[in-house]
Design an enzyme around this catalytic site. Structure first.
Site, mmCIF file in Angstrom:
data_model
loop_
_atom_site.group_PDB
_atom_site.id
_atom_site.type_symbol
_atom_site.label_atom_id
_atom_site.label_comp_id
_atom_site.label_asym_id
_atom_site.label_seq_id
_atom_site.Cartn_x
_atom_site.Cartn_y
_atom_site.Cartn_z
ATOM 1 N N ASP A 189 0.885 -1.475 -0.320
ATOM 2 C CA ASP A 189 0.016 -0.196 -0.088
ATOM 3 C C ASP A 189 0.914 1.156 0.019
ATOM 4 O O ASP A 189 1.918 1.128 1.023
ATOM 5 C CB ASP A 189 -0.994 0.021 1.159
ATOM 6 C CG ASP A 189 -1.618 1.017 1.372
ATOM 7 O OD1 ASP A 189 -1.963 2.008 0.562
ATOM 8 O OD2 ASP A 189 -2.959 0.858 2.125
ATOM 9 N N ASP B 252 -1.643 7.786 -6.402
ATOM 10 C CA ASP B 252 -1.091 7.232 -5.771
ATOM 11 C C ASP B 252 -1.440 5.823 -6.672
ATOM 12 O O ASP B 252 -2.769 6.063 -6.843
ATOM 13 C CB ASP B 252 -2.540 7.589 -5.045
ATOM 14 C CG ASP B 252 -2.097 5.854 -4.158
ATOM 15 O OD1 ASP B 252 -1.792 5.233 -4.056
ATOM 16 O OD2 ASP B 252 -3.137 5.842 -2.246
#
Length: 494
Positions: free
Chosen positions: A103, A320
């Site tokens: 992540d 992201d």
């Protein structure tokens, strides 16, 4: 365990959609002059997922600095699979295998531990889940609550910290799921780059969370369970920061996600080819935030409202790759979608699952719809083609742009560009210079990274792992994932 004060890192935007969840097989290193390798596998290979499923998923430097760490990727590109990956890591002595998500929006790595009652024991992904036991590893040990690492993660001294107390952690994600436990340190193993497309196995120690309690999608009820998550954010507790603190690598990494074939390139190190134009990161932000200046649809420009660069405590546009879709404030989303669909006035527009704008179209989407280009500071731009922002679903084409004005309070009016925008591009994160950049690139080719010590340039190539059983077990690794999670971490004390 004693009552504690815990700093919570909350992901205020969890954006799941199969081609963004990317787990990478990272490896950690001792002070040696080699590089390392990571590998990933597509999570939903051979399966078709509904839109609901997709959304629910969405200082000191030593002399011997590694040229980089090579992270072999695997997976399935669009349209058969939308870029959702998982990978395996080796932890402990003797090493055991763990499947984790990487992540880029969160910071800590954690795996489920033997004390966990709620943790999943089985997974529908065809993988064997493993519970970590620090007592079964000769190199594993608890991290005490008085260590500097614990102070930093918990934003201060832990309440009632005693000599025999381990460092606690609690992480809450934007979808409401959470993980809690304590920190340990242990060896992970990785393949360090030793030449052009060549690697050498090595290992090193990192600190990570031992999950003792999970809730929400991280608990046993989740069929698509994994062993944990590997954070690759900006904080000192993240993998890139821990590696850099040893002096083995610089805080620079890059990824190139092959959205067509699956797999791609993921590397830590100084990328010298291709050259990438960079835009500065906004300071004092927990994520990779940059200043967007204008949005262009075809030849038309969409003027940005004055408050586009700031939403609550979040400034700028978040980049992201762990997020699948792209989220735009309503003031940008509405004119953007209107300009896209106006190219074909006869479209029968449908709304699927109350949020996806979809339609039937039999022609070439690249010929029938406009490119969307985002412009940033330093004259850096990011072009997105129709085949990137449109995806097929049950005979329809659906628009991947999402209206963040319709999201929850924490996400409302946030600007975030995820994997929908970033696939098929080399994206470079340079935390040394506090900048990020990208360029269109063939992710099935190779890149060049520079050995900071010798000046030698090494090739790091494309990887595709078709099966979890085909991973090279001999080289243990620490994986990296670009996942569908967080976007605006903030600290809370309990």
């Amino acid at each position: 365990m004693n009552e504690i004060v815990v700093a919570v890192t909350r992901s205020c935007l969890t954006l799941p959609f199969p081609f963004a969840l990317l787990i990478i097989w990272l490896t950690v290193t001792d002070v040696s002059a080699n590089n390392g390798v990571f590998s990933v596998k597509y999570k939903y290979a051979g399966q078709s997922k509904s839109l609901t499923d997709l959304k629910a998923h969405d200082d000191r430097r030593q002399l011997q600095i590694l040229a980089g760490i090579d992270l072999p990727l695997g997976g399935t590109g669009r349209p058969d699979g939308v870029g959702l990956y998982y990978a395996r890591i080796g932890i402990g002595t003797p090493s055991k295998d763990y499947y984790v998500q990487v992540d880029t929006g969160s910071d800590i790595m954690w795996v489920n531990c033997v004390q966990c009652v709620e943790c999943p024991r089985t997974s529908s992904l065809g993988i064997d889940l493993t519970l970590y036991n620090v007592n079964e590893s000769s190199t594993g040990k608890l991290v005490p609550c008085y260590e500097q690492f614990c102070y930093e993660v918990n934003a201060g001294t832990v309440s009632s910290c005693a000599a025999n107390m381990s460092c606690p952690y609690l992480e809450i994600y934007g979808d409401g799921s959470s993980t809690a436990g304590y920190f340990v340190s242990d060896f992970v193993q990785y393949d360090s780059v030793s030449g052009d497309l060549q690697t050498t196995a090595t290992n090193g120690s990192i600190m990570f969370g031992c999950g003792a309690r999970q809730s929400g999608d991280l608990a046993a009820s989740n069929e698509e369970a994994l062993d944990g998550i590997l954070g690759f954010g900006k904080a000192n507790s993240s993998l890139i920061s821990q590696l850099a603190a040893t002096g083995n690598v610089k805080k620079i990494f890059a990824h190139c996600l092959d959205g067509t074939n699956g797999g791609g390139i993921f590397a830590i190190g100084h990328v010298v080819q291709p050259q990438v134009n960079m835009t500065p990161l906004i300071s004092n932000q927990p994520h990779y935030n940059v200043n967007m200046t204008v949005v262009q649809v075809g030849l038309d420009l969409i003027s940005l409202p004055p408050d586009i660069s700031e939403t609550g405590n979040v400034r700028g546009t978040i980049i992201d790759s762990g997020t699948t879709l792209a989220y735009l404030p309503e003031s940008v989303y509405v004119p953007l979608v209107r300009k896209i669909v106006s190219q074909q006035p006869d479209l029968n527009i449908q709304t699927v699952h109350d949020e996806y704008t979809c339609f039937q179209y039999s022609g070439s989407v690249d010929d029938g719809f406009p490119n969307v280009t985002f412009h940033f500071a330093n004259s850096v731009f990011l072009k997105v083609y129709p085949h990137d922002y449109l995806f097929p679903f049950e005979g329809l084409w659906c628009i991947g742009w999402q209206n963040s004005g319709m999201q929850s309070r924490d996400r409302r009016n946030m600007t975030l560009l995820g994997d929908l925008v970033l696939s098929n591009k080399l994206v470079l994160y340079d935390l040394e210079q506090q900048a990020i950049g990208w360029t269109e690139y063939d992710c099935s080719s190779s890149i060049k990274v520079k050995d900071e010590k010798t000046g030698t340039v090494h090739l790091i190539g494309y990887h595709y792992i078709s099966s979890g059983h085909s991973l090279n077990i001999a080289c243990a690794f620490l994986m990296l994932l670009l996942i569908n999670t967080l976007l605006c971490n903030f600290h809370v004390e309990f």
